[in-house]
Write a protein that holds these residues in place. Structure first.
Motif, PDB file in Angstrom:
ATOM      1  N   LYS A  45       0.845  -1.206   0.000  1.00  0.00           N
ATOM      2  CA  LYS A  45       0.000   0.000   0.000  1.00  0.00           C
ATOM      3  C   LYS A  45       0.870   1.242   0.000  1.00  0.00           C
ATOM      4  O   LYS A  45       1.961   1.247   0.563  1.00  0.00           O
ATOM      5  CB  LYS A  45      -0.894   0.001   1.244  1.00  0.00           C
ATOM      6  CG  LYS A  45      -1.959  -1.077   1.173  1.00  0.00           C
ATOM      7  CD  LYS A  45      -3.028  -0.852   2.247  1.00  0.00           C
ATOM      8  CE  LYS A  45      -4.034  -1.965   2.217  1.00  0.00           C
ATOM      9  NZ  LYS A  45      -4.089  -2.724   3.458  1.00  0.00           N
ATOM     10  N   LYS A  46       0.324   2.314  -0.600  1.00  0.00           N
ATOM     11  CA  LYS A  46       1.075   3.566  -0.607  1.00  0.00           C
ATOM     12  C   LYS A  46       1.148   4.129   0.811  1.00  0.00           C
ATOM     13  O   LYS A  46       0.172   4.101   1.549  1.00  0.00           O
ATOM     14  CB  LYS A  46       0.382   4.577  -1.521  1.00  0.00           C
ATOM     15  CG  LYS A  46       0.661   4.331  -2.976  1.00  0.00           C
ATOM     16  CD  LYS A  46       0.192   5.507  -3.800  1.00  0.00           C
ATOM     17  CE  LYS A  46       0.069   5.090  -5.240  1.00  0.00           C
ATOM     18  NZ  LYS A  46      -0.671   6.065  -6.029  1.00  0.00           N
ATOM     19  N   VAL A  47       2.299   4.683   1.142  1.00  0.00           N
ATOM     20  CA  VAL A  47       2.512   5.178   2.503  1.00  0.00           C
ATOM     21  C   VAL A  47       1.650   6.408   2.784  1.00  0.00           C
ATOM     22  O   VAL A  47       1.352   6.714   3.928  1.00  0.00           O
ATOM     23  CB  VAL A  47       4.014   5.477   2.715  1.00  0.00           C
ATOM     24  CG1 VAL A  47       4.279   5.966   4.115  1.00  0.00           C
ATOM     25  CG2 VAL A  47       4.823   4.226   2.447  1.00  0.00           C
ATOM     26  N   LYS A  48       1.229   7.096   1.710  1.00  0.00           N
ATOM     27  CA  LYS A  48       0.342   8.255   1.830  1.00  0.00           C
ATOM     28  C   LYS A  48      -0.820   7.972   2.781  1.00  0.00           C
ATOM     29  O   LYS A  48      -1.198   8.796   3.597  1.00  0.00           O
ATOM     30  CB  LYS A  48      -0.222   8.559   0.438  1.00  0.00           C
ATOM     31  CG  LYS A  48      -0.511  10.002   0.172  1.00  0.00           C
ATOM     32  CD  LYS A  48      -1.144  10.156  -1.194  1.00  0.00           C
ATOM     33  CE  LYS A  48      -0.132   9.976  -2.315  1.00  0.00           C
ATOM     34  NZ  LYS A  48      -0.713  10.144  -3.653  1.00  0.00           N
ATOM     35  N   GLY A  49      -1.393   6.764   2.668  1.00  0.00           N
ATOM     36  CA  GLY A  49      -2.582   6.445   3.457  1.00  0.00           C
ATOM     37  C   GLY A  49      -2.300   5.830   4.814  1.00  0.00           C
ATOM     38  O   GLY A  49      -3.229   5.442   5.514  1.00  0.00           O
TER      39      GLY A  49
END
Lengths: 236, 303
Positions: free
Chosen positions: B127-131
């Motif tokens: 998963k993207k670290v953004k979230g």
């Protein structure tokens, strides 16, 4: 170490829209002429018997602006990768030299701009052929107009990279960049010593090669100065 | 003793402000060194200097018995770190974040899955670290610091933003590192309870100066109780006790007997009664490490 740093840098520019911009730049420049020639092809053909030369001049009227604008946007994207969550400290706490990090950023940007230049050459050639300009294709001129602006713009690249890498407030490099784009836009009326004029490939001696050599030399000096300052500073 | 980290007279000034001055830090091998101090005491500045992110104004840093100035790259190869708030590349996934660093430190690819497993982020690896939540980002930061299997691990406030179960997990992880991997750990915090549960050696810093540096046991010695006596005519009673050759303090009309055995306390009370003083209260004062910490840092501010 350079190889490792570069492969890490290329990995980090994924999904940033950086590759998209690299392709968009040259497409934009040629697309302007597609509109130009699409609307008034006959008129433009009548302007000059050397239709290829005239076509290349037309292409080149937008290249300097595109390359300076591209440099501003790419450097700011590039430094945003680290600035966004202040990852400089994490990167520099790895066993890497600060010089290496700076050089890898500069190298990635140069490679991207060179790719843009190659694409510009291909798009220019393709659209030129499709226009059926007649006569021989001036490959020398094509190469000149595609790659000279890149080398002439190296000082701007060095300056923008330094500003973006050391500024805590990214408003500084953006302001400098906007100023640079305006100076390039108004380059015709400006003195030769301004680095933003150089991508226009105009000078008093009417020899574009001078701009290339000047660009390389001044670019190297500005790059070295920027790197020394970057190394000297504490990490943000 | 073999010191993994040793600083000599380490100082860092920002203009007039002395962020760190004359710091002598000594971290023995295999210890968990708790670096304790109130906010703004100079902990992060010190850690940044240990990692070569900042140049000291004066002083020397030795890590693995090598001068940091000369051997920075070789030293950093054996150091893992997490400084301040976690840094990450939000547009990349957790695995890609670690991959970007793995390429530089040059470990086998398998190591990424290992460190994700250690901090329990395996499920979120793609998963993207953004979230990510702050706690997950913090775990990712810890995973990154373990990537090169370091001999010295430097963690700046590592339990920031973690939930209670996360704190316990990370605490257990840190406690296990010296024995299982032979690591030496430097961990900074402004929370004493935090350090108390992990550290084997403690350094307390305030206003850029090291005011205490010893084993946690030595620090606990300060926590020994004293007995407080409330009596009539406290001033006279205090003199009487001193006259009997007992150690006693007087504060706001209350006599304190520091670190006394039961017999001594009994003797003091008996003496006071024999001398005709009324003993109103005998109570034990328990000082937590927290009190000691506050007292130490306050003394420094007063002095």
């Amino acid at each position: 170490m350079m190889g490792k740093l570069l492969s890490a840098e290329f990995m980090k520019i994924k999904r940033k829209g950086i590759w998209f911009l690299t392709v968009l730049g040259p497409i934009g420049v040629v697309a302007m002429q597609m509109v130009n020639y699409g609307v008034r092809k006959e008129y433009l053909f009548r302007q000059n018997d050397d239709r290829w030369g005239y076509y290349l001049d037309n292409i080149h009227s937008f290249t300097p602006l595109a390359i300076v604008l591209g440099i501003v946007i790419l450097t700011s994207f590039m430094s945003s990768i680290e600035n966004e969550t202040n990852a400089w400290k994490q990167l520099m706490a790895l066993p890497v030299s600060k010089m290496g990090v700076y050089l890898s950023k500069f190298t990635v940007l140069s490679v991207l701009l060179l790719i843009s230049s190659v694409l510009l050459l291909l798009f220019t050639l393709a659209f030129g052929i499709s226009l059926d300009l007649g006569g021989e294709i001036p490959y020398a001129g094509l190469l000149k107009y595609s790659f000279y602006p890149f080398f002439a713009a190296l000082p701007v690249l060095a300056l923008q990279l330094w500003a973006a890498a050391v500024s805590v407030n990214q408003g500084v490099p953006i302001t400098l960049g906007i100023l640079g784009v305006i100076l390039t836009y108004a380059g015709y009326a400006l003195p030769d010593w301004l680095i933003w004029k150089w991508p226009l490939l105009m000078n008093d001696w009417e020899e574009p090669l001078i701009n290339v050599l000047l660009g390389g030399g001044a670019g190297l000096i500005l790059y070295a100065a920027g790197m020394i300052d970057f190394v000297r500073r504490d990490v943000k | 003793m073999e010191y993994i980290v040793r600083t000599e007279n380490l100082s860092k000034h920002f203009g007039q402000e002395k962020a760190v001055s004359g710091l002598e830090m000594k971290i023995p091998k295999g210890e968990i060194y708790g670096f304790l101090g109130p906010n703004g005491a100079g902990k992060t500045t010190t850690i940044r200097m240990l990692l070569g992110l900042m140049k000291p104004t004066s002083g020397r840093i030795e890590i693995f018995q090598n001068d940091l100035k000369k051997e920075r790259l070789n030293i950093l190869k054996r150091v893992g770190s997490l400084v301040e708030s976690p840094s990450y590349y939000p547009h990349l996934t957790a695995k890609e974040n670690l991959e970007a660093m793995r390429k530089i430190v040059g470990m086998p690819k398998q190591r990424i899955n290992e460190v994700l497993e250690i901090v329990r982020l395996t499920a979120a690896g793609d998963k993207k670290v953004k979230g990510f939540s702050l706690g997950m980002k913090q775990r990712l930061g810890i995973a990154a610091s373990l990537l090169n299997n370091p001999e010295l691990l430097i963690l700046d406030e590592p339990t920031n933003g973690l939930d209670p179960s996360g704190i316990i997990e990370i605490r257990n992880l840190i406690k296990s590192l010296p024995s299982e991997c032979g690591m030496t750990v430097l961990i900074s915090s402004h929370l004493l309870s935090e350090i108390d549960q992990m550290a084997t050696t403690v350094g307390i810093v305030t206003k850029g100066k090291m005011i205490f540096q010893d084993s946690i046991e030595a620090m606990r010695m300060f926590a020994q109780q004293s007995v407080l006596l409330k009596v009539s005519e406290s001033d006279k009673a205090w003199r009487a006790l001193l006259g009997r050759g007992m150690k006693a303090g007087l504060d706001n009309g209350i006599i304190s007997l520091p670190q006394q055995s039961d017999e001594n306390v009994a003797e003091a009370v008996r003496g006071l009664v024999e001398d005709g003083f009324s003993v109103y209260r005998v109570e034990e004062e328990k000082r937590s490490l927290e009190d000691i910490f506050l007292q130490m840092t306050r003394e420094e501010q007063a002095g």
